[in-house]
Design a protein around this motif. Structure first.
Motif, PDB file in Angstrom:
ATOM      1  N   PRO A  56       0.886  -1.207  -0.035  1.00 54.53           N
ATOM      2  CA  PRO A  56       0.096   0.136   0.063  1.00 54.53           C
ATOM      3  C   PRO A  56       0.922   1.252  -0.044  1.00 54.53           C
ATOM      4  CG  PRO A  56      -0.769  -1.721   1.639  1.00 54.53           C
ATOM      5  CD  PRO A  56       0.597  -1.999   1.197  1.00 54.53           C
ATOM      6  N   GLU A  57       0.331   2.214  -0.643  1.00 57.20           N
ATOM      7  CA  GLU A  57       1.005   3.668  -0.528  1.00 57.20           C
ATOM      8  C   GLU A  57       0.711   4.260   0.678  1.00 57.20           C
ATOM      9  OE1 GLU A  57      -0.352   5.838  -4.086  1.00 57.20           O
ATOM     10  OE2 GLU A  57       0.332   4.308  -5.324  1.00 57.20           O
ATOM     11  N   GLY A  58       1.775   5.208   0.861  1.00 57.22           N
ATOM     12  CA  GLY A  58       2.055   6.252   1.926  1.00 57.22           C
ATOM     13  C   GLY A  58       2.490   5.237   3.349  1.00 57.22           C
ATOM     14  N   LEU A  59       3.277   4.326   3.152  1.00 56.90           N
ATOM     15  CA  LEU A  59       3.664   3.554   4.395  1.00 56.90           C
ATOM     16  C   LEU A  59       5.284   3.842   4.432  1.00 56.90           C
ATOM     17  CD1 LEU A  59       1.915   0.307   4.243  1.00 56.90           C
ATOM     18  CD2 LEU A  59       1.210   2.123   5.362  1.00 56.90           C
ATOM     19  N   PRO A  60       5.671   4.908   5.433  1.00 59.83           N
ATOM     20  CA  PRO A  60       7.167   5.351   5.404  1.00 59.83           C
ATOM     21  C   PRO A  60       8.100   4.094   5.946  1.00 59.83           C
ATOM     22  CG  PRO A  60       5.871   6.214   7.360  1.00 59.83           C
ATOM     23  CD  PRO A  60       4.860   5.425   6.279  1.00 59.83           C
ATOM     24  N   THR A  61       7.722   3.457   6.631  1.00 59.18           N
ATOM     25  CA  THR A  61       8.612   2.444   7.204  1.00 59.18           C
ATOM     26  C   THR A  61       8.279   0.782   7.005  1.00 59.18           C
ATOM     27  OG1 THR A  61       7.705   2.247   9.387  1.00 59.18           O
ATOM     28  CG2 THR A  61       9.297   4.023   8.757  1.00 59.18           C
ATOM     29  N   LYS A  62       9.137   0.114   7.420  1.00 55.07           N
ATOM     30  CA  LYS A  62       8.796  -1.407   7.320  1.00 55.07           C
ATOM     31  C   LYS A  62       7.742  -1.718   8.664  1.00 55.07           C
ATOM     32  CE  LYS A  62      11.533  -2.621   3.917  1.00 55.07           C
ATOM     33  NZ  LYS A  62      10.920  -2.946   2.582  1.00 55.07           N
ATOM     34  N   LYS A  63       7.911  -1.019   9.605  1.00 55.90           N
ATOM     35  CA  LYS A  63       7.073  -1.212  10.717  1.00 55.90           C
ATOM     36  C   LYS A  63       5.695  -0.852  10.289  1.00 55.90           C
ATOM     37  CE  LYS A  63       5.993   0.008  15.602  1.00 55.90           C
ATOM     38  NZ  LYS A  63       6.747   0.838  16.617  1.00 55.90           N
ATOM     39  N   HIS A  64       5.311   0.276   9.497  1.00 50.45           N
ATOM     40  CA  HIS A  64       4.233   0.611   9.112  1.00 50.45           C
ATOM     41  C   HIS A  64       3.599  -0.334   8.231  1.00 50.45           C
ATOM     42  CE1 HIS A  64       5.284   4.693  10.683  1.00 50.45           C
ATOM     43  NE2 HIS A  64       4.165   4.941  10.915  1.00 50.45           N
ATOM     44  N   LEU A  65       4.404  -0.844   7.422  1.00 48.19           N
ATOM     45  CA  LEU A  65       4.190  -1.905   6.488  1.00 48.19           C
ATOM     46  C   LEU A  65       3.559  -3.129   7.176  1.00 48.19           C
ATOM     47  CD1 LEU A  65       3.597  -3.108   3.559  1.00 48.19           C
ATOM     48  CD2 LEU A  65       5.924  -3.831   3.628  1.00 48.19           C
ATOM     49  N   PHE A  66       4.289  -3.517   8.183  1.00 51.65           N
ATOM     50  CA  PHE A  66       3.861  -4.722   8.970  1.00 51.65           C
ATOM     51  C   PHE A  66       2.562  -4.489   9.431  1.00 51.65           C
ATOM     52  CE2 PHE A  66       3.673  -7.033  13.123  1.00 51.65           C
ATOM     53  CZ  PHE A  66       4.081  -8.353  12.465  1.00 51.65           C
ATOM     54  N   PHE A  67       2.000  -3.459  10.233  1.00 42.74           N
ATOM     55  CA  PHE A  67       0.972  -3.461  10.860  1.00 42.74           C
ATOM     56  C   PHE A  67      -0.201  -2.998  10.256  1.00 42.74           C
ATOM     57  CE2 PHE A  67       3.745  -3.124  14.492  1.00 42.74           C
ATOM     58  CZ  PHE A  67       3.123  -3.980  15.509  1.00 42.74           C
ATOM     59  N   SER A  68       0.158  -2.626   8.965  1.00 44.93           N
ATOM     60  CA  SER A  68      -0.796  -2.357   7.789  1.00 44.93           C
ATOM     61  C   SER A  68      -1.234  -3.567   7.297  1.00 44.93           C
ATOM     62  CB  SER A  68      -0.528  -1.409   6.512  1.00 44.93           C
ATOM     63  OG  SER A  68      -1.531  -1.617   5.417  1.00 44.93           O
ATOM     64  N   LEU A  69      -0.382  -4.741   7.297  1.00 43.85           N
ATOM     65  CA  LEU A  69      -0.815  -6.062   6.674  1.00 43.85           C
ATOM     66  C   LEU A  69      -1.468  -6.992   7.847  1.00 43.85           C
ATOM     67  CD1 LEU A  69       2.361  -6.947   4.511  1.00 43.85           C
ATOM     68  CD2 LEU A  69       0.027  -6.396   4.009  1.00 43.85           C
ATOM     69  N   VAL A  70      -1.298  -6.649   8.916  1.00 40.57           N
ATOM     70  CA  VAL A  70      -1.934  -7.120  10.234  1.00 40.57           C
ATOM     71  C   VAL A  70      -3.127  -6.588  10.301  1.00 40.57           C
ATOM     72  CG1 VAL A  70      -2.124  -7.220  12.690  1.00 40.57           C
ATOM     73  CG2 VAL A  70       0.092  -7.475  11.658  1.00 40.57           C
ATOM     74  N   HIS A  71      -3.497  -5.304  10.032  1.00 40.43           N
ATOM     75  CA  HIS A  71      -4.880  -4.792  10.411  1.00 40.43           C
ATOM     76  C   HIS A  71      -5.799  -4.606   9.121  1.00 40.43           C
ATOM     77  CE1 HIS A  71      -4.141  -4.093  14.567  1.00 40.43           C
ATOM     78  NE2 HIS A  71      -3.075  -3.487  14.146  1.00 40.43           N
ATOM     79  N   ASN A  72      -5.299  -4.604   7.877  1.00 41.13           N
ATOM     80  CA  ASN A  72      -5.927  -4.406   6.765  1.00 41.13           C
ATOM     81  C   ASN A  72      -5.399  -5.446   5.682  1.00 41.13           C
ATOM     82  OD1 ASN A  72      -6.989  -1.846   7.742  1.00 41.13           O
ATOM     83  ND2 ASN A  72      -4.882  -1.370   7.766  1.00 41.13           N
ATOM     84  N   PRO A  73      -5.861  -6.502   5.768  1.00 42.34           N
ATOM     85  CA  PRO A  73      -5.847  -7.647   4.480  1.00 42.34           C
ATOM     86  C   PRO A  73      -5.974  -7.159   3.281  1.00 42.34           C
ATOM     87  CG  PRO A  73      -7.300  -8.474   6.516  1.00 42.34           C
ATOM     88  CD  PRO A  73      -7.473  -6.882   6.599  1.00 42.34           C
ATOM     89  N   LEU A  74      -4.934  -7.605   2.561  1.00 41.15           N
ATOM     90  CA  LEU A  74      -5.113  -7.000   1.153  1.00 41.15           C
ATOM     91  C   LEU A  74      -5.697  -8.120   0.341  1.00 41.15           C
ATOM     92  CD1 LEU A  74      -1.334  -5.738   0.381  1.00 41.15           C
ATOM     93  CD2 LEU A  74      -3.255  -4.435   0.959  1.00 41.15           C
ATOM     94  N   LEU A  75      -6.536  -7.573  -0.942  1.00 38.24           N
ATOM     95  CA  LEU A  75      -7.231  -8.502  -1.671  1.00 38.24           C
ATOM     96  C   LEU A  75      -6.409  -8.638  -2.947  1.00 38.24           C
ATOM     97  CD1 LEU A  75     -10.805  -6.981  -1.812  1.00 38.24           C
ATOM     98  CD2 LEU A  75      -9.864  -8.996  -0.298  1.00 38.24           C
ATOM     99  N   LEU A  76      -6.476 -10.306  -3.242  1.00 42.69           N
ATOM    100  CA  LEU A  76      -5.413 -10.649  -4.450  1.00 42.69           C
ATOM    101  C   LEU A  76      -6.403 -11.373  -5.309  1.00 42.69           C
ATOM    102  CD1 LEU A  76      -2.371 -11.778  -2.288  1.00 42.69           C
ATOM    103  CD2 LEU A  76      -2.801  -9.584  -3.713  1.00 42.69           C
ATOM    104  N   HIS A  77      -5.927 -12.092  -6.342  1.00 38.91           N
ATOM    105  CA  HIS A  77      -6.478 -12.980  -7.319  1.00 38.91           C
ATOM    106  C   HIS A  77      -7.860 -12.497  -7.702  1.00 38.91           C
ATOM    107  CE1 HIS A  77      -3.509 -16.185  -5.995  1.00 38.91           C
ATOM    108  NE2 HIS A  77      -2.973 -15.346  -6.312  1.00 38.91           N
ATOM    109  N   GLY A  78      -8.052 -11.202  -8.175  1.00 41.38           N
ATOM    110  CA  GLY A  78      -9.358 -10.716  -8.608  1.00 41.38           C
ATOM    111  C   GLY A  78     -10.166 -10.434  -7.310  1.00 41.38           C
TER     112      GLY A  78
END
Length: 256
Positions: A56-78
């Motif tokens: 996702p855009e707008g995540l300045p650090t790896k920590k932000h990316l980690f917790f984004s993936l914890v709290h906001n599942p990403l949709l894949l495969h259509g």
């Protein structure tokens, strides 16, 4: 330990867990700085992301990316598969949408209806109008999952206002795809809380107001290949069943 260089502290923290790192940040300013470093959180992110993954855009650090993936599942495969991380370990979690499952008569509007739901992760869920034969199966490539991890699969569902035919336990199974079905011994699970039944797993209410019931567990080892097949069936009692709303099947690590 405050006399150690920050990069040394970061190296030590990267050998622990996300939970330990968050706790250590309260020790001192030096620990807090090390605990926020990309070196630490990159260690907790997967070495390989699933096909189609875009951070996702707008995540300045790896920590932000980690917790984004914890709290906001990403949709894949259509938008038929969601990907997230388990908070305390960073292990991979997936959820297959109802559209990604093989539901007997699922495309026949006499028996199932595809509807939107305001509290669903996916665009559509499957609403059971009426069947006598219930058979729901999903498959996932085991290579997508984190190595050396015990996983469980869960059917995630709700009821409409008038469910019927689910007072008795139903069959659940989880096997490596291609296994001879004669060799599979299904377990019995209860979708409804029935005071008169003591048999098998029971459905539990989740924090997102959906129910889930465990279909089985398996251990993912490094190098494992093939598909894991999960199913929920009730095909032996010719009784009318209705009112089930299927969100999908979730696969996530079993926590101690």
């Amino acid at each position: 330990m405050n006399n150690l260089p920050e990069d040394c502290i970061a190296k030590i923290l990267s050998l622990t867990t996300p939970r330990d790192v968050c706790r250590s940040s309260a020790v001192s300013k030096c620990f807090r700085s090390a605990a926020d470093s990309d070196h630490v959180w990159n260690h907790f992110l997967p070495s390989e992301f699933p096909e189609g993954f875009t951070a996702p855009e707008g995540l300045p650090t790896k920590k932000h990316l980690f917790f984004s993936l914890v709290h906001n599942p990403l949709l894949l495969h259509g938008s038929q598969l969601s990907f997230s991380l388990e908070r305390s370990t960073g292990n991979k979690c997936y959820m297959m949408a109802a559209r990604a499952l093989n539901i007997t008569w699922g495309h026949d509007q006499r028996y199932w209806q595809w509807i939107s739901h305001p509290n669903a992760r996916f665009k559509e869920v499957a609403a059971l109008k009426m069947v006598w034969w219930l058979d729901i199966t999903g498959k996932i490539n085991i290579a997508l999952l984190s190595d050396d991890t015990l996983y469980a699969a869960y059917l995630v569902f709700k009821w409409n206002l008038d469910p019927y035919g689910f007072r008795q336990p139903v069959e659940a199974s989880l096997v490596l795809a291609g296994t001879d079905h004669d060799d599979v011994q299904p377990s019995m699970v209860s979708l409804m809380h029935n005071p008169g039944s003591e048999q098998g797993q029971r459905a539990e209410l989740r924090s997102d107001d959906w129910y889930e019931v465990e279909l089985g567990q398996f251990f993912k080892r490094r190098g494992d290949m093939g598909d894991i097949e999960m199913s929920l069936k009730e095909t032996k009692r010719p009784f009318e069943k209705k009112g089930l709303i299927v969100h999908g099947i979730e696969i996530r690590p079993v926590l101690p």
